[in-house]
Design a protein around this motif. Structure first.
Motif, PDB file in Angstrom:
ATOM      1  N   GLY A   1      37.009 -32.978   9.893  1.00 42.15           N
ATOM      2  CA  GLY A   1      36.402 -33.851   8.902  1.00 42.15           C
ATOM      3  C   GLY A   1      36.420 -35.320   9.253  1.00 42.15           C
ATOM      4  N   ARG A   2      36.809 -35.652  10.495  1.00 39.94           N
ATOM      5  CA  ARG A   2      36.944 -37.073  10.853  1.00 39.94           C
ATOM      6  C   ARG A   2      36.318 -37.416  12.199  1.00 39.94           C
ATOM      7  NH1 ARG A   2      41.917 -35.518   9.127  1.00 39.94           N
ATOM      8  NH2 ARG A   2      42.757 -35.483  11.239  1.00 39.94           N
ATOM      9  N   HIS A   3      36.605 -36.627  13.218  1.00 42.92           N
ATOM     10  CA  HIS A   3      36.214 -36.976  14.581  1.00 42.92           C
ATOM     11  C   HIS A   3      35.005 -36.143  15.004  1.00 42.92           C
ATOM     12  CE1 HIS A   3      40.592 -37.879  14.246  1.00 42.92           C
ATOM     13  NE2 HIS A   3      40.186 -39.015  14.803  1.00 42.92           N
ATOM     14  N   PHE A   4      33.857 -36.810  15.098  1.00 46.15           N
ATOM     15  CA  PHE A   4      32.603 -36.116  15.371  1.00 46.15           C
ATOM     16  C   PHE A   4      32.261 -36.172  16.857  1.00 46.15           C
ATOM     17  CE2 PHE A   4      32.354 -36.670  10.869  1.00 46.15           C
ATOM     18  CZ  PHE A   4      31.610 -35.594  10.417  1.00 46.15           C
ATOM     19  N   GLU A   5      31.812 -35.043  17.379  1.00 44.11           N
ATOM     20  CA  GLU A   5      31.319 -34.942  18.744  1.00 44.11           C
ATOM     21  C   GLU A   5      30.004 -34.182  18.739  1.00 44.11           C
ATOM     22  OE1 GLU A   5      34.085 -33.790  21.879  1.00 44.11           O
ATOM     23  OE2 GLU A   5      35.703 -33.831  20.398  1.00 44.11           O
ATOM     24  N   ARG A   6      29.187 -34.432  19.777  1.00 35.90           N
ATOM     25  CA  ARG A   6      27.928 -33.707  19.899  1.00 35.90           C
ATOM     26  C   ARG A   6      28.183 -32.347  20.526  1.00 35.90           C
ATOM     27  NH1 ARG A   6      23.288 -35.786  19.094  1.00 35.90           N
ATOM     28  NH2 ARG A   6      23.955 -37.915  19.568  1.00 35.90           N
ATOM     29  N   VAL A   7      27.662 -31.285  19.911  1.00 39.34           N
ATOM     30  CA  VAL A   7      27.832 -29.941  20.446  1.00 39.34           C
ATOM     31  C   VAL A   7      26.539 -29.400  21.054  1.00 39.34           C
ATOM     32  CG1 VAL A   7      29.773 -29.313  18.988  1.00 39.34           C
ATOM     33  CG2 VAL A   7      27.452 -28.920  18.164  1.00 39.34           C
ATOM     34  N   SER A   8      25.406 -30.037  20.761  1.00 38.68           N
ATOM     35  CA  SER A   8      24.136 -29.603  21.338  1.00 38.68           C
ATOM     36  C   SER A   8      23.134 -30.737  21.229  1.00 38.68           C
ATOM     37  CB  SER A   8      23.595 -28.370  20.600  1.00 38.68           C
ATOM     38  OG  SER A   8      22.282 -28.058  21.030  1.00 38.68           O
ATOM     39  N   SER A   9      22.251 -30.851  22.211  1.00 41.92           N
ATOM     40  CA  SER A   9      21.170 -31.828  22.155  1.00 41.92           C
ATOM     41  C   SER A   9      19.838 -31.182  21.791  1.00 41.92           C
ATOM     42  CB  SER A   9      21.036 -32.547  23.502  1.00 41.92           C
ATOM     43  OG  SER A   9      20.807 -31.609  24.538  1.00 41.92           O
TER      44      SER A   9
ATOM     45  N   VAL B   1      32.673 -30.106   9.292  1.00 44.38           N
ATOM     46  CA  VAL B   1      31.433 -30.766   8.886  1.00 44.38           C
ATOM     47  C   VAL B   1      30.478 -30.725  10.073  1.00 44.38           C
ATOM     48  CG1 VAL B   1      30.362 -32.870   8.000  1.00 44.38           C
ATOM     49  CG2 VAL B   1      32.732 -32.307   7.372  1.00 44.38           C
ATOM     50  N   MET B   2      29.278 -30.186   9.862  1.00 42.35           N
ATOM     51  CA  MET B   2      28.253 -30.142  10.909  1.00 42.35           C
ATOM     52  C   MET B   2      26.989 -30.797  10.397  1.00 42.35           C
ATOM     53  SD  MET B   2      26.678 -26.862  13.037  1.00 42.35           S
ATOM     54  CE  MET B   2      28.032 -26.784  14.227  1.00 42.35           C
TER      55      MET B   2
ATOM     56  N   LEU C   1      33.381 -44.283  -5.975  1.00 45.32           N
ATOM     57  CA  LEU C   1      31.954 -44.492  -6.171  1.00 45.32           C
ATOM     58  C   LEU C   1      31.304 -45.136  -4.960  1.00 45.32           C
ATOM     59  CD1 LEU C   1      31.782 -45.738  -9.880  1.00 45.32           C
ATOM     60  CD2 LEU C   1      31.243 -43.473  -8.992  1.00 45.32           C
ATOM     61  N   ASP C   2      32.088 -45.435  -3.937  1.00 42.02           N
ATOM     62  CA  ASP C   2      31.585 -46.156  -2.772  1.00 42.02           C
ATOM     63  C   ASP C   2      31.461 -45.239  -1.562  1.00 42.02           C
ATOM     64  OD1 ASP C   2      31.517 -48.613  -4.147  1.00 42.02           O
ATOM     65  OD2 ASP C   2      33.677 -48.883  -3.799  1.00 42.02           O
ATOM     66  N   PHE C   3      30.301 -45.318  -0.911  1.00 41.79           N
ATOM     67  CA  PHE C   3      30.093 -44.592   0.338  1.00 41.79           C
ATOM     68  C   PHE C   3      30.548 -45.453   1.511  1.00 41.79           C
ATOM     69  CE2 PHE C   3      27.486 -41.942  -2.302  1.00 41.79           C
ATOM     70  CZ  PHE C   3      27.503 -40.700  -1.671  1.00 41.79           C
ATOM     71  N   GLN C   4      31.211 -44.825   2.460  1.00 44.32           N
ATOM     72  CA  GLN C   4      31.715 -45.509   3.636  1.00 44.32           C
ATOM     73  C   GLN C   4      31.032 -44.956   4.884  1.00 44.32           C
ATOM     74  OE1 GLN C   4      35.927 -44.786   3.663  1.00 44.32           O
ATOM     75  NE2 GLN C   4      36.211 -45.492   1.549  1.00 44.32           N
ATOM     76  N   PRO C   5      30.670 -45.819   5.847  1.00 46.85           N
ATOM     77  CA  PRO C   5      30.083 -45.311   7.093  1.00 46.85           C
ATOM     78  C   PRO C   5      31.097 -44.494   7.869  1.00 46.85           C
ATOM     79  CG  PRO C   5      30.582 -47.643   7.279  1.00 46.85           C
ATOM     80  CD  PRO C   5      30.818 -47.282   5.843  1.00 46.85           C
ATOM     81  N   VAL C   6      30.612 -43.491   8.580  1.00 46.17           N
ATOM     82  CA  VAL C   6      31.448 -42.618   9.395  1.00 46.17           C
ATOM     83  C   VAL C   6      31.020 -42.764  10.844  1.00 46.17           C
ATOM     84  CG1 VAL C   6      32.113 -40.228   9.879  1.00 46.17           C
ATOM     85  CG2 VAL C   6      31.794 -40.986   7.506  1.00 46.17           C
ATOM     86  N   ALA C   7      31.978 -42.994  11.742  1.00 45.80           N
ATOM     87  CA  ALA C   7      31.662 -43.086  13.167  1.00 45.80           C
ATOM     88  C   ALA C   7      31.176 -41.728  13.667  1.00 45.80           C
ATOM     89  CB  ALA C   7      32.893 -43.539  13.947  1.00 45.80           C
ATOM     90  N   ALA C   8      30.022 -41.724  14.328  1.00 41.68           N
ATOM     91  CA  ALA C   8      29.427 -40.473  14.810  1.00 41.68           C
ATOM     92  C   ALA C   8      28.484 -40.786  15.956  1.00 41.68           C
ATOM     93  CB  ALA C   8      28.663 -39.779  13.682  1.00 41.68           C
ATOM     94  N   PRO C   9      28.220 -39.802  16.834  1.00 42.21           N
ATOM     95  CA  PRO C   9      27.214 -40.004  17.880  1.00 42.21           C
ATOM     96  C   PRO C   9      25.882 -40.439  17.275  1.00 42.21           C
ATOM     97  CG  PRO C   9      28.452 -37.998  18.298  1.00 42.21           C
ATOM     98  CD  PRO C   9      28.872 -38.486  16.941  1.00 42.21           C
ATOM     99  N   ALA C  10      25.191 -41.342  17.954  1.00 44.56           N
ATOM    100  CA  ALA C  10      23.964 -41.913  17.415  1.00 44.56           C
ATOM    101  C   ALA C  10      22.855 -40.875  17.340  1.00 44.56           C
ATOM    102  CB  ALA C  10      23.520 -43.087  18.284  1.00 44.56           C
ATOM    103  N   GLY C  11      21.909 -41.133  16.449  1.00 46.24           N
ATOM    104  CA  GLY C  11      20.716 -40.297  16.383  1.00 46.24           C
ATOM    105  C   GLY C  11      20.421 -39.811  14.981  1.00 46.24           C
ATOM    106  N   TYR C  12      19.141 -39.550  14.756  1.00 47.83           N
ATOM    107  CA  TYR C  12      18.632 -39.094  13.460  1.00 47.83           C
ATOM    108  C   TYR C  12      19.187 -37.725  13.098  1.00 47.83           C
ATOM    109  CZ  TYR C  12      15.075 -36.548  10.740  1.00 47.83           C
ATOM    110  OH  TYR C  12      14.414 -35.752   9.843  1.00 47.83           O
TER     111      TYR C  12
END
Length: 344
Positions: free
Chosen positions: A308-316, A294-295, A272-283
């Protein structure tokens, strides 16, 4: 107070500062191709139909029927002033387009012939109402989420493919906090799970929340997320279920797209608990899940995790919405009629 970002809010002063075009990042992440725009529209609604075919919709009554890089734009006669922020394509030819706006500006239109003719099915009868998003369980059962009226979020339900709609009993939805609302930014603030679960996300009232129903929309519980929502422009903008019942939610501050802070969170299966996920900053305003892929996307660009774990930016390039069509492909849409095609 209803939260309804407009084209001016989301684009002015932002688009010029963000790169527009394909980008590659990391092994196996692929890139996003962006064909030339064919419509002067802020595209937010997005619904793939299978293979390379998709529909997109947006402001000024515009819709696009696409297949790969080919885009066929159209406008609904009599609906040129509507903002079609919601979209559901049952197949290549049968499509529901939902406009968002105060009172009667929230409407639902249908085509069964690929956009040659359209029929208006419904219009919001509540002058205080504002429709935010539409989603379907199957060919017949679907939901429309609306901002709070009489102190609770509006959840409309259809059992006949969208021909008729009725509000679910309001007492099944917990009371909304003062200032809480949903964001009609990507047709992503309501989602359906594989077993008929229904969830929607909110912001603007301190903590961003997720309302979850495991029983098909009858009774919802409200869950806090770690995404900040201490201003009308901040909160959770989009939500998506994973194949094991996990929930992903993204958001941020649409008035400050480059802001630091938690913009992505998830609820593991059974928790029932949401956990923060490390990801590149931004809205981030849109999110989609296929398998372990996951995109998420927004005006700050698009991020991706193939595991499903390690996020990278693919486009700005600034975008509003994303729908994965497989773990290795997807389509995006955004400001000024932009369409993005992702391939791993």
């Amino acid at each position: 107070m209803a939260i309804r970002p407009t084209r001016r809010d989301l684009v002015a002063g932002v688009t010029a500062g963000l790169a527009a075009g394909p980008a590659l990042a990391g092994d196996g992440l692929g890139g996003i191709r962006m064909p030339a725009s064919v419509a002067d529209s802020e595209l937010r609604g997005l619904s793939p139909t299978g293979g390379k075919t998709y529909w997109a919709s947006g402001s000024r009554g515009w819709l696009i029927r696409g297949k790969g890089e080919r885009q066929d734009p159209m406008r609904i006669i009599g609906a040129e002033d509507l903002d079609f922020r919601g979209l559901h394509a049952f197949d290549d030819h049968h499509v529901l387009a939902m406009s968002a706006g105060p009172g009667g500006a929230s409407q639902l239109w249908r085509t069964k012939d690929g956009g040659k003719t359209w029929k208006r099915l419904a219009a919001n009868q509540d002058p205080e109402g504002f429709w935010d998003s539409i989603a379907f369980v199957d060919q017949r059962r679907g939901f429309i989420l609306g901002d709070p009226t009489q102190g609770r979020f509006t959840v409309l339900y259809t059992a006949d493919g969208g021909e008729t709609w009725a509000r679910l009993p309001p007492e099944g939805v917990p009371p909304a906090a003062d200032g809480e609302g949903a964001f009609a930014a990507s047709n992503g603030c309501i989602a359906i799970g594989r077993h008929g679960q229904v969830a929607f996300c909110t912001g603007g009232a301190g903590k961003a929340r997720v309302y979850l129903s495991l029983g098909g929309g009858g009774v919802f519980v409200a869950l806090d997320t770690p995404i900040l929502a201490d201003a009308p422009s901040r909160g959770a903008f989009a939500i998506a279920f994973g194949r094991r019942g996990e929930l992903w939610v993204c958001g941020g501050d649409y008035k400050n797209p480059r802001a630091e802070g938690v913009n992505l969170a998830w609820r593991p299966p059974g928790s029932l608990d949401f956990q923060p996920v490390a990801a590149p900053a931004g809205y981030l305003s849109g999110i989609s899940v296929e398998g372990e892929t996951v995109m998420a996307t927004g005006l700050a660009g698009t991020i991706l995790a193939r595991d499903g774990r390690h996020f990278e930016r693919v486009s700005s390039a600034p975008m509003n919405s994303v729908r994965l069509t497989s773990p290795k492909s997807g389509v995006l849409c955004g400001p000024m009629g932009s369409i993005g095609l992702w391939r791993a």
